[in-house]
Design a protein around this motif. Sequence first.
Motif: not given
Length: 57
Positions: A17-20, A26-30
């Motif tokens: 979850g820290m890359g790729g 995750k960033q899009k969900l946030i």
Amino acid sequence: MFVLGDKERKRSYLLPGMGGRGHRRKQKLILTCSIIIGLGVAIMLATLMYWLNQLGP
């Protein structure tokens, strides 16, 4: 001669979850949640201000 030590210092490990693809998801969900919450708060404040303005003389 000292190349091995330099590589060891630059090496980094990523957890899941820290890359790729997972990180982008995750960033899009946030971002989506932040926009929805921001719009909700803005609508609530606009409604409150409108309601308070209607109570005036």
